[in-house]
Design an enzyme around this catalytic site. Structure first.
Site, PDB file in Angstrom:
ATOM      1  N   ASP A  89     -15.134 -15.625  -4.706  1.00  0.00           N
ATOM      2  CA  ASP A  89     -15.839 -17.037  -4.612  1.00  0.00           C
ATOM      3  C   ASP A  89     -15.976 -18.038  -5.721  1.00  0.00           C
ATOM      4  OD1 ASP A  89     -18.370 -16.927  -6.635  1.00  0.00           O
ATOM      5  OD2 ASP A  89     -18.402 -14.467  -5.786  1.00  0.00           O
ATOM      6  N   GLU A 103      15.039   1.886 -14.396  1.00  0.00           N
ATOM      7  CA  GLU A 103      13.581   0.791 -13.982  1.00  0.00           C
ATOM      8  C   GLU A 103      13.364  -0.011 -15.182  1.00  0.00           C
ATOM      9  OE1 GLU A 103      12.033   3.926 -10.194  1.00  0.00           O
ATOM     10  OE2 GLU A 103      11.894   4.257 -12.629  1.00  0.00           O
TER      11      GLU A 103
END
Ligand code: DGJ
Length: 733
Positions: A537, A617
């Site tokens: 928030d 990777e």
């Protein structure tokens, strides 16, 4: 002038770049809301307010005395409606007086207009330089008691933002109770409105929901003591049919991290009332004579060009005028967090191994998550004991921090200050420090109880024990977690008549402690967290520039979570990491490319043991980190466009454009693979119509207007959940 008062007409007009908000003082002294919407200059809009005598909607005594039966507080649009005096719609304020009566009739008293923006004691709020904002304060007084209310309006013209808050004063000789205090009301004289809100659950936060506002109350809120995973304190009010690029909408964001409510209703004469504030359930505030209560701020942002523009304005506002951290303007390090790799089960050597593997690939910050303190080998012990677990960290946090720094990396730490386990030294010494009701067994979540953050002694303990670690070890980053909701809210420190204040005082206590840490450790990068995004928030953003968006790190689910979050919050504050596959929460496997594509629409980092990756990777991770750094400015400071809705479409597409409109980055993630798939055409946004652009290293040159109006075909994506991005840059001619 952003704020104009016309004394002869008794009208206050607030202008932003594209909107107008008007208030009038009525003939009986009540504050009436004339209008909030598209900009209208030089006009007294009081003509809109028409009173008709309607049955069962009474009039104030003075009005009835002169047979003015059309003047009713039940049908007039109001600025700050109160309970008990004949307005039966949602009220903002309910005051209980010494004699038990519950009423307040607020009458205009005075006003003040000044440069700059008001601030609220102990509460987060948007801030502004003198030349960026103006404030209007309107003082109202109850006609029959010594209750005084100051309404605050902050006008940030350039952002199309009007903020609201208020203070309730008890100027009398007897205490009063506030049974309900909301921060604002807006009465729209129309009824074709919708409310868009963002619901969810743990690991699936902020899912967009759109509902028509009709007769009867439509409300979302939280009574969980935090803003919550379940509903976010940000909603959008809009006219029917509003889309990303067209239509009138109003974002309403509560700058607060505790219980809240956002409520809308269409009244008996088809007008829409919207109110927002602290949830009244369980709330009862005792105000001594000469004392006052501050209601938190609500930010309203206006757009008549759809929700995309509304979000971008809010993003700019929060990045420039809410978040205070220096990291808002400095590049934040690419992070590696050990949580999903080890959970509680680690040794110092293991952590250093993980960090080293990350360092080799370009990671800049290593974060040690939960499990490093007290007897914290599982989730039922240790919380509250903020000293290192010597079995795991023989030389303390300092020893590990030194090793990490020696690798040339920054070092970060996880904490969860607000919580306590019964199995902890803190609980054994201070059982009364947690929220619990005498003679009742408390509700337990994740094996933990909640500390009574309204108590200064509790906060002092937390500050002292945690700052001891921050002073001993060099800590560059802190993740402040909070892993349960409040229940059994009762404080041993306050008398019975003040127990209704504890939830709010808890939030004020958290803010006070955050402020102490932030201001004394400004060089630390702070990240908020509450089991992922359970306290995502605007209140937290005032203290911390980023918040962990969700415990759900599945890239595909994240497209929806981050999509929903982007309506009310900037990308630069969304914590997002690449994690291992199969994903811990969903079991789904998604390529490394797609995982990074999604995490790059956030703060970007990794949450896995990179040492376990195959060589090819590792090479991919290396280049992802380089790519993220290359695009950092455009992602963190640019404009964000939602090009599709991943909740409804088969592909998630979003776009960043730099403020000069010279560069853009478009990300595409396939959510569903189909044979012989139809074309996916994307219409770019935010470019300059007449400029020429090149896409990646292609030969072709495109005019901005073509990319935006005729669109652009995305190469066919094959394979499950594949993704790509393309980089667009203006070419000089
Ligand atoms: C919840 C957080 O969201 C996770 O990232 C992790 O920090 C755990 N808590 C640790 O307990």
């Amino acid at each position: 002038m952003a704020i104009i008062f016309e004394p002869n007409k008794k009208i206050f007009t607030l202008h932003t770049k594209n909107s107008t908000y008007q208030i009038q003082i009525s003939k009986y002294g009540h504050l009436i809301h004339n209008y909030y919407g598209s900009k209208i200059e030089n006009m007294d809009l009081s003509y809109l307010i028409q009173g008709i005598n309607r049955g069962f909607s009474g009039s104030p005594y003075e009005a009835m005395a002169v047979e003015d039966r059309g003047y009713s507080l039940d049908t007039y649009p109001q600025e700050y409606p109160t309970y008990g005096i004949g307005d039966y719609r949602s009220s903002c304020l309910s005051v209980e007086h010494e004699d038990g009566s519950q009423a307040a009739e607020l009458i205009y008293d005075s006003y003040k207009i000044y440069q700059g923006k008001y601030q609220l004691k102990g509460l987060p709020a948007v801030w502004a330089k003198e030349n960026e904002a103006q404030t209007l304060e309107i003082t109202l007084k109850d006609k029959y008691s010594d209750v005084k209310v100051i309404l605050y309006y902050g006008v940030l013209e350039e952002f199309d933002v009007i903020t609201r808050a208020c203070t309730i004063y008890n100027e009398g000789e007897y205490p009063i109770y506030l049974n309900k205090v909301f921060s604002c009301c807006i009465d729209f004289w129309k009824n074709n409105m919708e409310m868009i809100s963002f619901y969810g659950r743990h690991a699936m936060e902020r899912t967009l929901q759109r509902r028509k506002i009709e007769h009867g109350k439509l409300s979302v809120g939280s009574t969980r003591g935090t803003s919550s995973h379940q509903h976010n304190p940000f909603v959008i009010l809009c006219e029917e049919g509003v889309g990303e690029d067209h239509g009138v909408c109003y974002g309403a964001s509560f700058v607060y991290s505790g219980n809240f409510i956002a409520e809308a209703e269409v009244d008996q004469i088809n007008h829409t009332r919207f109110v927002m504030g602290i949830h009244p359930e369980g709330f009862r505030y005792y105000v001594e004579p000469k004392d006052c209560f501050f209601a938190p701020e609500v930010v309203f942002v206006y757009s008549d060009a759809g929700m995309g523009e509304m979000s971008r304005k809010l993003h700019d506002l929060y990045r420039n005028n809410l978040i205070r951290s220096k990291f808002m303007h400095e590049r934040r390090p690419v992070l590696l967090n050990n949580w999903e790799a080890t959970e509680f089960d680690f040794t110092q050597e293991h952590l250093v191994e993980i960090a080293k593997a990350g360092r080799e690939l370009g990671i800049e910050l290593f974060v040690m998550d939960d499990g490093w303190f007290g007897e914290r080998d599982h989730d039922k012990a240790g919380l509250g004991d903020w000293f290192p677990n010597k079995k795991k960290l023989p030389n303390g946090v300092k020893g590990l921090a030194e090793q990490i720094h020696a690798l040339g990396m920054k070092f970060g730490l996880w904490i969860e200050p607000e919580m306590i386990n019964e199995d902890s030294e803190l609980y054994r010494n201070h059982a009364d420090w947690c929220l619990s009701i005498p003679n009742r067994k408390p509700n337990v979540e994740r094996g933990q109880l909640v500390l009574d953050m309204s108590r200064k002694d509790v906060r002092d303990y937390l500050y002292d024990s945690i700052s001891k670690i921050l002073d001993e070890a060099k800590v560059d980053y802190v993740k402040w977690d909070m892993n349960r909701n409040l229940s059994d809210v009762w404080s041993a420190k306050v008398p019975s008549y003040r127990q209704g204040e504890v939830s709010h005082r808890y939030v004020l206590g958290v803010y006070e402690l955050m402020e102490r840490f932030m201001s004394n450790y400004p060089d630390i990068l702070w990240e908020g967290c509450s089991g992922g995004g359970g306290r995502f928030d605007a209140g937290i953003l005032y203290y911390m520039p980023q918040i962990w968006c969700s415990d759900n790190t599945d890239a595909i689910e994240r497209t929806s979570i981050q999509y929903g979050t982007s309506f009310g919050y900037p990308i630069s504050c969304m914590g997002a990491h690449v994690s291992a596959v199969p994903n811990h929460q969903t079991g789904r496997s998604v390529s490394l490319n797609t995982r990074a594509e999604v995490a790059m629409a956030g703060t970007f980092g990794y949450e896995m043991d990179l040492g376990t990756l195959r060589e090819e990777e590792k090479e991919i991770v290396r280049s992802q980190i380089q790519e993220f750094k290359k695009y950092y400015n455009i992602i963190q400071y640019g404009d964000y466009y939602r090009l599709t809705n991943p909740l409804e479409e088969e592909v998630a597409i979003w776009q960043f454009v730099d403020k000069e409109k010279k560069k853009a980055l478009v990300s595409v993630v396939s959510l569903r693979t189909r044979a012989n798939a139809p074309f996916i055409k994307v219409y770019l946004k935010g470019l300059k119509e007449d400029s020429l652009y090149r896409i990646d290293d292609g030969e072709e040159v495109y005019r901005g207007s073509a990319l935006m109006k005729a669109g652009f075909h995305i190469p066919v994506l094959k394979g499950d959940y594949s993704s790509l991005h393309f980089y667009i840059r203006e070419i000089e001619v």
